[in-house]
Design a protein around this motif. Structure first.
Motif, PDB file in Angstrom:
ATOM      1  N   ALA A   1      54.877 -24.385  78.232  1.00  0.00           N
ATOM      2  CA  ALA A   1      54.560 -25.351  77.167  1.00  0.00           C
ATOM      3  C   ALA A   1      54.503 -24.670  75.804  1.00  0.00           C
ATOM      4  N   VAL A   2      54.023 -23.435  75.800  1.00  0.00           N
ATOM      5  CA  VAL A   2      53.909 -22.692  74.539  1.00  0.00           C
ATOM      6  C   VAL A   2      55.307 -22.248  74.081  1.00  0.00           C
ATOM      7  N   VAL A   3      56.080 -21.736  75.037  1.00  0.00           N
ATOM      8  CA  VAL A   3      57.447 -21.312  74.699  1.00  0.00           C
ATOM      9  C   VAL A   3      58.249 -22.498  74.161  1.00  0.00           C
ATOM     10  N   ALA A   4      58.097 -23.656  74.812  1.00  0.00           N
ATOM     11  CA  ALA A   4      58.838 -24.852  74.371  1.00  0.00           C
ATOM     12  C   ALA A   4      58.396 -25.267  72.965  1.00  0.00           C
ATOM     13  N   ALA A   5      57.101 -25.206  72.712  1.00  0.00           N
ATOM     14  CA  ALA A   5      56.595 -25.629  71.398  1.00  0.00           C
ATOM     15  C   ALA A   5      57.091 -24.692  70.296  1.00  0.00           C
ATOM     16  N   ILE A   6      57.076 -23.392  70.589  1.00  0.00           N
ATOM     17  CA  ILE A   6      57.536 -22.423  69.576  1.00  0.00           C
ATOM     18  C   ILE A   6      59.039 -22.593  69.348  1.00  0.00           C
ATOM     19  N   THR A   7      59.768 -22.758  70.444  1.00  0.00           N
ATOM     20  CA  THR A   7      61.226 -22.897  70.341  1.00  0.00           C
ATOM     21  C   THR A   7      61.586 -24.126  69.511  1.00  0.00           C
TER      22      THR A   7
ATOM     23  N   SER B   1      45.472 -13.253  60.708  1.00  0.00           N
ATOM     24  CA  SER B   1      44.830 -12.325  61.648  1.00  0.00           C
ATOM     25  C   SER B   1      43.325 -12.539  61.605  1.00  0.00           C
ATOM     26  N   GLY B   2      42.650 -11.993  62.616  1.00  0.00           N
ATOM     27  CA  GLY B   2      41.196 -12.064  62.646  1.00  0.00           C
ATOM     28  C   GLY B   2      40.578 -11.278  61.495  1.00  0.00           C
ATOM     29  N   THR B   3      41.187 -10.152  61.173  1.00  0.00           N
ATOM     30  CA  THR B   3      40.707  -9.333  60.060  1.00  0.00           C
ATOM     31  C   THR B   3      40.646 -10.147  58.772  1.00  0.00           C
ATOM     32  N   GLU B   4      41.739 -10.821  58.493  1.00  0.00           N
ATOM     33  CA  GLU B   4      41.795 -11.651  57.278  1.00  0.00           C
ATOM     34  C   GLU B   4      40.777 -12.783  57.334  1.00  0.00           C
ATOM     35  N   ALA B   5      40.601 -13.351  58.523  1.00  0.00           N
ATOM     36  CA  ALA B   5      39.671 -14.481  58.666  1.00  0.00           C
ATOM     37  C   ALA B   5      38.266 -14.040  58.268  1.00  0.00           C
ATOM     38  N   VAL B   6      37.833 -12.897  58.800  1.00  0.00           N
ATOM     39  CA  VAL B   6      36.469 -12.422  58.527  1.00  0.00           C
ATOM     40  C   VAL B   6      36.327 -12.012  57.059  1.00  0.00           C
ATOM     41  N   MET B   7      37.333 -11.292  56.571  1.00  0.00           N
ATOM     42  CA  MET B   7      37.310 -10.840  55.177  1.00  0.00           C
ATOM     43  C   MET B   7      37.148 -12.038  54.229  1.00  0.00           C
ATOM     44  N   SER B   8      37.882 -13.089  54.528  1.00  0.00           N
ATOM     45  CA  SER B   8      37.856 -14.267  53.658  1.00  0.00           C
ATOM     46  C   SER B   8      36.547 -15.038  53.822  1.00  0.00           C
TER      47      SER B   8
ATOM     48  N   ILE C   1      43.462 -19.444  69.272  1.00  0.00           N
ATOM     49  CA  ILE C   1      43.981 -20.556  68.456  1.00  0.00           C
ATOM     50  C   ILE C   1      45.415 -20.320  67.971  1.00  0.00           C
ATOM     51  N   GLY C   2      45.935 -19.123  68.195  1.00  0.00           N
ATOM     52  CA  GLY C   2      47.344 -18.888  67.863  1.00  0.00           C
ATOM     53  C   GLY C   2      48.210 -18.798  69.112  1.00  0.00           C
ATOM     54  N   GLY C   3      47.571 -18.861  70.278  1.00  0.00           N
ATOM     55  CA  GLY C   3      48.339 -18.855  71.528  1.00  0.00           C
ATOM     56  C   GLY C   3      49.302 -17.692  71.657  1.00  0.00           C
ATOM     57  N   GLY C   4      49.035 -16.569  70.973  1.00  0.00           N
ATOM     58  CA  GLY C   4      49.907 -15.399  71.091  1.00  0.00           C
ATOM     59  C   GLY C   4      50.748 -15.155  69.842  1.00  0.00           C
ATOM     60  N   LEU C   5      50.677 -16.042  68.882  1.00  0.00           N
ATOM     61  CA  LEU C   5      51.307 -15.772  67.583  1.00  0.00           C
ATOM     62  C   LEU C   5      50.221 -15.386  66.572  1.00  0.00           C
ATOM     63  N   PRO C   6      50.608 -14.718  65.489  1.00  0.00           N
ATOM     64  CA  PRO C   6      49.582 -14.214  64.564  1.00  0.00           C
ATOM     65  C   PRO C   6      48.868 -15.342  63.807  1.00  0.00           C
ATOM     66  N   VAL C   7      47.612 -15.561  64.170  1.00  0.00           N
ATOM     67  CA  VAL C   7      46.793 -16.581  63.507  1.00  0.00           C
ATOM     68  C   VAL C   7      45.351 -16.112  63.432  1.00  0.00           C
ATOM     69  N   GLY C   8      44.708 -16.446  62.354  1.00  0.00           N
ATOM     70  CA  GLY C   8      43.262 -16.357  62.247  1.00  0.00           C
ATOM     71  C   GLY C   8      42.823 -17.601  61.505  1.00  0.00           C
ATOM     72  N   ALA C   9      41.524 -17.849  61.479  1.00  0.00           N
ATOM     73  CA  ALA C   9      41.024 -19.004  60.720  1.00  0.00           C
ATOM     74  C   ALA C   9      39.562 -18.774  60.404  1.00  0.00           C
TER      75      ALA C   9
ATOM     76  N   LEU D   1      55.337 -21.992  63.308  1.00  0.00           N
ATOM     77  CA  LEU D   1      55.476 -21.525  64.694  1.00  0.00           C
ATOM     78  C   LEU D   1      54.103 -21.234  65.299  1.00  0.00           C
ATOM     79  N   ALA D   2      53.277 -20.569  64.492  1.00  0.00           N
ATOM     80  CA  ALA D   2      51.938 -20.219  64.961  1.00  0.00           C
ATOM     81  C   ALA D   2      51.101 -21.474  65.212  1.00  0.00           C
ATOM     82  N   MET D   3      51.234 -22.464  64.339  1.00  0.00           N
ATOM     83  CA  MET D   3      50.500 -23.717  64.521  1.00  0.00           C
ATOM     84  C   MET D   3      50.953 -24.415  65.805  1.00  0.00           C
ATOM     85  N   ALA D   4      52.258 -24.421  66.037  1.00  0.00           N
ATOM     86  CA  ALA D   4      52.797 -25.067  67.238  1.00  0.00           C
ATOM     87  C   ALA D   4      52.304 -24.354  68.496  1.00  0.00           C
TER      88      ALA D   4
END
Ligand SMILES: Cc1ncc(COP(=O)(O)O)c(C=O)c1O
Length: 429
Positions: free
Chosen positions: A72-78, A116-123, A269-277, A305-308
Motif C-alpha cells: 500500500a505504501v509502495v503504491a501510494a508513493i508510486t 527530519s526529527g532533528t528539524e522538528a525538535v529544533m523548530s 508519520i513518513g512511512g519510511g520517507l523523510p518526514v518530521g513534524a 511523496l512523503a505525505m502519500a
C-alpha cells in the motif's frame, strides 16, 4: 558468515564517506565487524548485497511500522511520484496528513511538516521560546532529540556508544541555555524549577525514552514534570519521533494520559520517507511565519511523496487494527524471550513497551535513568549481536538501541528469534 560484497562496498564507502556511513551507528563500531550493505527488503526481512536474508528487528530505526516495502505504501508513493516529486507549493497530501495528526493526538490544533526529527525538535524549541519569551530549555540525560547544537548534550545511544557526553564543534555558549536533568528523579526536577522555573521556555522529553536502551518512566515522575512545567508557565514538549503513532494513534501521550503543550513527530508519520513534524495549540503555532515572527521553512517540507507514504501507513495501521496487533506481538516476544533470559548465564533483562523492546545487559536490573554499561557487557552484546546475525537475525548494532516490531512480523518470526536467541545467549556467555 562472509559478506564479500558488503566488505567491498564498505571499503569504497570509507574512501568517500566519513567512516563509510551517513549515520554513525550504522558503522557497527559498537559491535565490531563491517556493516552490511542492504540491497533490498520486504516485509520483516532485509537482504544484503551478498544476497543473504535476515529477519529485521531494526526496521530502519522506527519508521517501518508496516514492515519493508508494504504494497500500500509502495503504491501510494508510486502514484504520487507520477504526478511530480516536489512542487515547492502546497499540495492536498499535506492537508490530509495534518488533519490526521491533529485528530489523533491530544491537545494539538496545528502541525507543520519538516523533513527530519532533528528539524522538528529544533523548530518546536524555537516556537516554544518565541511563545514564552524565555530562553532556557530542559532536557533529560539519555534522551536524544536529534543533532541540533543546543540539544546535543547527554544525548543518548549514538553518543553513549562512542563514550562521549557531547560533540566536538559545538561552542559552549550554544548549550548555555540548555539544562540537563537525570530521568526518574523528581527531586532534581523540583530543585531546577525552584531555582530557574521562571526562565524555562520548555522541558523536552521522550515520554518513553528509547535512545539509551528503553527507559520507561514512572507515571508519577511524568505527572510531576507536567505539573511543574504548568505551574511555572513553561511548555512541556513530548518528543514522539519514535513513539508517535507507534504506541497508539495519540502516541505516548495517549498511553500515559498526559497532554503535553507541544509534540514532535517523525519516523512512522513518513512511512519510511523523510518526514518530521511539530505540533501544538493554535495560540503557540501562530507564532510561526508567515502569520508570526518565528521563522521556519523548508524546500522539501510537506513533500508530496512523503505525505502519500505517511498517509498510506496511517491508513493501513488504522484499517488493520494495527495497534492492538502490535501490542499482542510485543506480548508474544515477552512470552518467548523472557524464559530464555531467565536461563541465561549472565544478567540480561527484557524491557518492553508496546512494539519496542530492549535487551538490557545492566546489572542487577534494567535501569530507569541513563546509565553506562560495563565494558564487559558491551563486549557481550557484541558477541550476542554477531551470534544472532550468523543465524539470520538483524538486531541493532549497539547495546543501547531498542528493537522495533512491525505488522510484518509474524508469531512464527518471534519463534525463530527465540531459537536463535537461545543459542546466541549461550555463545555470548
Ligand atoms: C526521539 C527522537 N527525536 C529526534 C530524533 C531525530 O530524528 P532524525 O534522525 O529524523 O533527525 C530521533 C532519531 O532517532 C529520535 O529518536
Amino acid at each position: 558468515m562472509r559478506h564479500p560484497r558488503s566488505d567491498e562496498l564498505y571499503a569504497r564507502a570509507r574512501a568517500v564517506i566519513p567512516g563509510g556511513v551517513n549515520s554513525p551507528v550504522r558503522a557497527f563500531r559498537a559491535v565490531g565487524g563491517t556493516p552490511l550493505f542492504i540491497a533490498r527488503a520486504e516485509g520483516a526481512h532485509i537482504i544484503d548485497a551478498d544476497g543473504q536474508r535476515y529477519l529485521d528487528f531494526v526496521g530502519s530505526w522506527g519508521p517501518l511500522i508496516l514492515g519493508h516495502a508494504h504494497p500500500a505504501v509502495v503504491a501510494a508513493i508510486t502514484a504520487a511520484c507520477r504526478d511530480g516529486t516536489t512542487f515547492g507549493a502546497p499540495c492536498a497530501g499535506e492537508v490530509a496528513l495534518a488533519e490526521r495528526v491533529v485528530s489523533a493526538y491530544p491537545g494539538i490544533e496545528q502541525v507543520r511538516f519538516v523533513s527530519s526529527g532533528t528539524e522538528a525538535v529544533m523548530s518546536a524549541i524555537r516556537v516554544a521560546r518565541a511563545a514564552t519569551g524565555r530562553d532556557l530549555i530542559v532536557k533529560f540525560s539519555g534522551c536524544y532529540h536529534g543533532h541540533a547544537d543546543h540539544l546535543l548534550v547527554a544525548a543518548g545511544s549514538g553518543l553513549a556508544t562512542f563514550g562521549r557526553p557531547s560533540s566536538a564543534g559545538i561552542p559552549a555558549p550554544f548549550t548555555a541555555c540548555t539544562r540537563v536533568l537525570p530521568l526518574d528523579d523528581e527531586a532534581a526536577l523540583e530543585s531546577l524549577f525552584a531555582a530557574e522555573g521562571e526562565r524555562i521556555a520548555a522541558a523536552i522529553i521522550e515520554p518513553v525514552p528509547a535512545n539509551h536502551g528503553l527507559l520507561p518512566q514512572r507515571q508519577t515522575f511524568l505527572d510531576r514534570l507536567r505539573a511543574l512545567t504548568r505551574a511555572h508557565g513553561a511548555l512541556l514538549i513530548f518528543d514522539e519521533v519514535i513513539s508517535g503513532f507507534r504506541l497508539a494513534p495519540g502516541g505516548a501521550a495517549e498511553r500515559l494520559g498526559i497532554t503535553p503543550d507541544m509534540a514532535t513527530f517523525g519516523k512512522v508519520i513518513g512511512g519510511g520517507l523523510p518526514v518530521g513534524a511539530f505540533a501544538g495549540p493554535r495560540a503557540i503555532m501562530a507564532r510561526l511565519a508567515p502569520d508570526g515572527d518565528a521563522y521556519q521553512a523548508g524546500t522539501l517540507s510537506g513533500n508530496p511523496l512523503a505525505m502519500a507514504s505517511g498517509l498510506a501507513t496511517l491508513e493501513v495501521l488504522t484499517r488493520e487494527d494495527g495497534w492492538p496487533r502490535l501490542e499482542a506481538l510485543g506480548a508474544h516476544v515477552e512470552a518467548v524471550v523472557q524464559p530464555l533470559l531467565a536461563r541465561a548465564r549472565f544478567p540480561v533483562h527484557l524491557v518492553r513497551v508496546g512494539s519496542l523492546f530492549w535487551l538490557s545487559l545492566h546489572e542487577p536490573v534494567a535501569p530507569r535513568a541513563a546509565a553506562p554499561l560495563a565494558s564487559a557487557a558491551v563486549e557481550r552484546y557484541g558477541r550476542l549481536f554477531h551470534a544472532l546475525l550468523a543465524q539470520g537475525i538483524y538486531f541493532p548494532p549497539s547495546a543501547y538501541e531498542a528493537c522495533f516490531l512491525s505488522l510484518a512480523h509474524r508469531e512464527a518470526d518471534i519463534e525463530t528469534l527465540g531459537h536463535a536467541l537461545e543459542r546466541a545467549l549461550e555463545s555470548a556467555a
